[in-house]
Design a protein around this motif. Structure first.
Motif, PDB file in Angstrom:
ATOM      1  N   LEU A 171     -10.206  15.540 -10.859  1.00 35.49           N
ATOM      2  CA  LEU A 171      -9.592  16.360  -9.822  1.00 35.49           C
ATOM      3  C   LEU A 171      -9.966  15.910  -8.421  1.00 35.49           C
ATOM      4  N   GLY A 172     -10.780  14.887  -8.277  1.00 35.18           N
ATOM      5  CA  GLY A 172     -11.278  14.482  -6.980  1.00 35.18           C
ATOM      6  C   GLY A 172     -10.565  13.276  -6.399  1.00 35.18           C
ATOM      7  N   GLY A 173     -10.986  12.934  -5.168  1.00 42.25           N
ATOM      8  CA  GLY A 173     -10.382  11.797  -4.484  1.00 42.25           C
ATOM      9  C   GLY A 173     -10.711  10.465  -5.122  1.00 42.25           C
ATOM     10  N   GLN A 174     -11.859  10.392  -5.806  1.00 41.49           N
ATOM     11  CA  GLN A 174     -12.230   9.123  -6.432  1.00 41.49           C
ATOM     12  C   GLN A 174     -11.216   8.721  -7.491  1.00 41.49           C
ATOM     13  N   MET A 175     -10.770   9.702  -8.292  1.00 43.09           N
ATOM     14  CA  MET A 175      -9.778   9.395  -9.313  1.00 43.09           C
ATOM     15  C   MET A 175      -8.492   8.886  -8.678  1.00 43.09           C
ATOM     16  N   LYS A 176      -8.099   9.498  -7.574  1.00 47.18           N
ATOM     17  CA  LYS A 176      -6.851   9.074  -6.929  1.00 47.18           C
ATOM     18  C   LYS A 176      -6.971   7.657  -6.378  1.00 47.18           C
ATOM     19  N   ARG A 177      -8.132   7.328  -5.830  1.00 52.22           N
ATOM     20  CA  ARG A 177      -8.320   5.946  -5.340  1.00 52.22           C
ATOM     21  C   ARG A 177      -8.275   4.957  -6.496  1.00 52.22           C
ATOM     22  N   GLU A 178      -8.955   5.297  -7.595  1.00 45.51           N
ATOM     23  CA  GLU A 178      -8.943   4.394  -8.750  1.00 45.51           C
ATOM     24  C   GLU A 178      -7.546   4.276  -9.349  1.00 45.51           C
ATOM     25  N   LEU A 179      -6.825   5.387  -9.352  1.00 38.94           N
ATOM     26  CA  LEU A 179      -5.460   5.362  -9.868  1.00 38.94           C
ATOM     27  C   LEU A 179      -4.579   4.476  -8.995  1.00 38.94           C
ATOM     28  N   ARG A 180      -4.744   4.570  -7.688  1.00 40.71           N
ATOM     29  CA  ARG A 180      -3.952   3.732  -6.781  1.00 40.71           C
ATOM     30  C   ARG A 180      -4.277   2.252  -6.987  1.00 40.71           C
ATOM     31  N   ARG A 187       0.834  -1.210   0.000  1.00 33.24           N
ATOM     32  CA  ARG A 187       0.000   0.000   0.000  1.00 33.24           C
ATOM     33  C   ARG A 187       0.866   1.256   0.000  1.00 33.24           C
ATOM     34  N   ASP A 188       1.929   1.261   0.807  1.00 34.29           N
ATOM     35  CA  ASP A 188       2.810   2.427   0.846  1.00 34.29           C
ATOM     36  C   ASP A 188       3.486   2.642  -0.505  1.00 34.29           C
ATOM     37  N   ALA A 189       3.907   1.551  -1.130  1.00 30.39           N
ATOM     38  CA  ALA A 189       4.542   1.676  -2.442  1.00 30.39           C
ATOM     39  C   ALA A 189       3.561   2.213  -3.469  1.00 30.39           C
ATOM     40  N   ALA A 190       2.306   1.719  -3.436  1.00 35.64           N
ATOM     41  CA  ALA A 190       1.295   2.201  -4.381  1.00 35.64           C
ATOM     42  C   ALA A 190       1.010   3.683  -4.160  1.00 35.64           C
ATOM     43  N   LEU A 191       0.938   4.117  -2.906  1.00 29.12           N
ATOM     44  CA  LEU A 191       0.714   5.534  -2.621  1.00 29.12           C
ATOM     45  C   LEU A 191       1.869   6.382  -3.141  1.00 29.12           C
ATOM     46  N   TYR A 192       3.076   5.900  -2.945  1.00 30.14           N
ATOM     47  CA  TYR A 192       4.241   6.648  -3.414  1.00 30.14           C
ATOM     48  C   TYR A 192       4.224   6.780  -4.935  1.00 30.14           C
ATOM     49  N   ILE A 193       3.967   5.674  -5.637  1.00 28.42           N
ATOM     50  CA  ILE A 193       3.962   5.718  -7.097  1.00 28.42           C
ATOM     51  C   ILE A 193       2.809   6.579  -7.603  1.00 28.42           C
ATOM     52  N   THR A 194       1.651   6.486  -6.942  1.00 27.46           N
ATOM     53  CA  THR A 194       0.512   7.322  -7.332  1.00 27.46           C
ATOM     54  C   THR A 194       0.867   8.801  -7.252  1.00 27.46           C
ATOM     55  N   ASP A 195       1.483   9.206  -6.162  1.00 27.04           N
ATOM     56  CA  ASP A 195       1.858  10.613  -6.001  1.00 27.04           C
ATOM     57  C   ASP A 195       2.858  11.042  -7.074  1.00 27.04           C
ATOM     58  N   ARG A 196       3.795  10.142  -7.419  1.00 22.60           N
ATOM     59  CA  ARG A 196       4.786  10.500  -8.439  1.00 22.60           C
ATOM     60  C   ARG A 196       4.128  10.648  -9.809  1.00 22.60           C
ATOM     61  N   ILE A 197       3.189   9.766 -10.126  1.00 23.38           N
ATOM     62  CA  ILE A 197       2.528   9.840 -11.435  1.00 23.38           C
ATOM     63  C   ILE A 197       1.668  11.100 -11.524  1.00 23.38           C
ATOM     64  N   TRP A 208      -6.265   7.088 -18.582  1.00 25.28           N
ATOM     65  CA  TRP A 208      -5.282   6.017 -18.364  1.00 25.28           C
ATOM     66  C   TRP A 208      -5.782   5.025 -17.322  1.00 25.28           C
ATOM     67  N   THR A 209      -6.388   5.543 -16.247  1.00 29.49           N
ATOM     68  CA  THR A 209      -6.862   4.677 -15.169  1.00 29.49           C
ATOM     69  C   THR A 209      -8.026   3.812 -15.627  1.00 29.49           C
ATOM     70  N   GLU A 210      -8.978   4.429 -16.350  1.00 28.93           N
ATOM     71  CA  GLU A 210     -10.193   3.715 -16.761  1.00 28.93           C
ATOM     72  C   GLU A 210     -10.053   3.028 -18.117  1.00 28.93           C
ATOM     73  N   GLU A 211      -8.927   3.265 -18.791  1.00 30.84           N
ATOM     74  CA  GLU A 211      -8.642   2.638 -20.092  1.00 30.84           C
ATOM     75  C   GLU A 211      -9.728   2.958 -21.125  1.00 30.84           C
ATOM     76  N   ARG A 212     -10.076   4.226 -21.206  1.00 24.69           N
ATOM     77  CA  ARG A 212     -11.036   4.686 -22.217  1.00 24.69           C
ATOM     78  C   ARG A 212     -10.767   6.162 -22.491  1.00 24.69           C
ATOM     79  N   GLY A 213     -11.335   6.652 -23.585  1.00 22.24           N
ATOM     80  CA  GLY A 213     -11.142   8.044 -23.935  1.00 22.24           C
ATOM     81  C   GLY A 213     -11.933   8.980 -23.033  1.00 22.24           C
ATOM     82  N   VAL A 214     -11.500  10.233 -22.997  1.00 21.28           N
ATOM     83  CA  VAL A 214     -12.220  11.250 -22.232  1.00 21.28           C
ATOM     84  C   VAL A 214     -13.499  11.599 -22.978  1.00 21.28           C
ATOM     85  N   ASP A 215     -14.624  11.516 -22.298  1.00 16.90           N
ATOM     86  CA  ASP A 215     -15.921  11.835 -22.906  1.00 16.90           C
ATOM     87  C   ASP A 215     -16.199  13.315 -22.679  1.00 16.90           C
ATOM     88  N   LEU A 216     -16.076  14.106 -23.735  1.00 20.28           N
ATOM     89  CA  LEU A 216     -16.241  15.551 -23.602  1.00 20.28           C
ATOM     90  C   LEU A 216     -17.682  15.956 -23.355  1.00 20.28           C
TER      91      LEU A 216
END
Length: 311
Positions: free
Chosen positions: A218-227, A87-97, A200-208
């Motif tokens: 920009l929210g916490g949900q994206m960060k959780r999914e990214l982690r 978990r710590d490694a995933a948090l570290y890599i998430t912050d770097r990305i 990148w996280t959801e493996e699909r294009g951005v739906d405009l």
């Protein structure tokens, strides 16, 4: 000798009496050299005596036939000795990305068309995907070669370097695919970067057409999914650190395959909503990042550019 008889009687009245042990040791009648002593010793063997230690031959034989398992244990022990949990490694890599995302240089459509004249959208997309796959395969081969060194504590750092390098390459690819298909997300550099992170996280294009897609970036949900995505990648890339099983060659193949798979998912989504180039409004040139990427990530990102016409 008359006084010795009551003493022996007292000795048998209470099991576990300290006098019992002393009497068995000093009484000639119960010494190990007599047959009576042998019988008494058999009768008073403690019930909690430890069994004989089994031979380690079977364990050693099994371990010799499982070199991959030993290597995997070495990697896990290295992670523990380094003081980092998964978990710590995933948090570290998430912050770097997340930190690197706005610093990834992206070519706009005008630049891409100038660098690859005469290509249509799909041909240009093929060129970009090919270059990115080559770059991530190079990163995978490098990490696989480094894992040949018997330094388990260094392996988590190698794994983090691989994931952040591959993420930067794939984020650049996703952003430029959006340019090729005329679907640049609106907003500032930071907002677009986080939108590409969501892609990148959801493996699909951005739906405009769905503002929530951009807001969620920009929210916490994206960060959780990214982690969660990074954690999956960590376990998926773990065999790259086990040269007994895969080695550098297979590490390269795995990264190439994963990058192509991601790119085809995103491209299929974008192609269904693509805007023809002749119907695109005049777009402003993309602003370039003000801060450079870390040296190792930049080196990984610039790998394919020698083959694909420069950044």
């Amino acid at each position: 000798m008359a006084g010795s008889t009551p003493f022996r009687k007292r000795r048998f009245r209470k099991s576990g009496d300290p006098a019992e042990t002393q009497a068995e040791t000093t009484d000639p009648a119960t010494s190990p050299g007599t047959s009576g002593g042998s019988a008494m010793g058999t009768a008073h063997v403690p019930s909690d005596t430890a069994p004989a230690v089994p031979s380690a031959t079977g364990v050693d034989e099994e371990a010799r036939h499982r070199p991959g398992a030993r290597r995997l244990r070495a990697v896990r022990n290295g992670v523990r000795r380094g003081g980092e949990s998964v978990r710590d490694a995933a948090l570290y890599i998430t912050d770097r990305i997340i930190e690197n995302a706005p610093r990834v240089p992206v070519r706009d459509l005008a630049t891409l068309r100038a660098q690859f004249p005469g290509l249509g959208p799909d041909q240009l997309a093929d060129k970009l995907i090919h270059g990115a796959a080559n770059a991530t395969s190079t990163v995978g081969a490098g990490i696989g070669a480094a894992a040949m060194l018997p330094v388990p504590p260094a392996m988590p750092a190698e794994l983090a370097a691989e994931i952040t390098g591959v993420a930067a390459i794939e984020l650049k690819l996703i952003a430029e695919l959006h340019e090729v298909y005329g679907l640049r997300p609106p907003g500032t550099l930071g907002q677009r970067s986080f939108a590409y992170l969501t892609s990148w996280t959801e493996e699909r294009g951005v739906d405009l057409t769905k503002p929530t897609t951009l807001n969620a970036a920009l929210g916490g949900q994206m960060k959780r999914e990214l982690r969660q995505q990074i954690t999956k990648r960590m376990f998926r890339n773990l065999p790259n650190l086990m040269p007994f099983m895969v080695g550098a060659a297979v590490g390269a193949v795995m990264n190439r395959r994963d990058t192509r798979k991601l790119a085809e998912k995103v491209r299929g989504d974008l192609r269904a909503r693509a805007v023809p180039w002749d119907a695109l409004p005049r777009l402003a040139p993309l602003e370039q990042p003000s801060q450079p990427l870390p040296e190792a990530t930049r080196a990984a990102l610039e790998g394919p550019e020698h083959h694909d016409g420069g950044a």
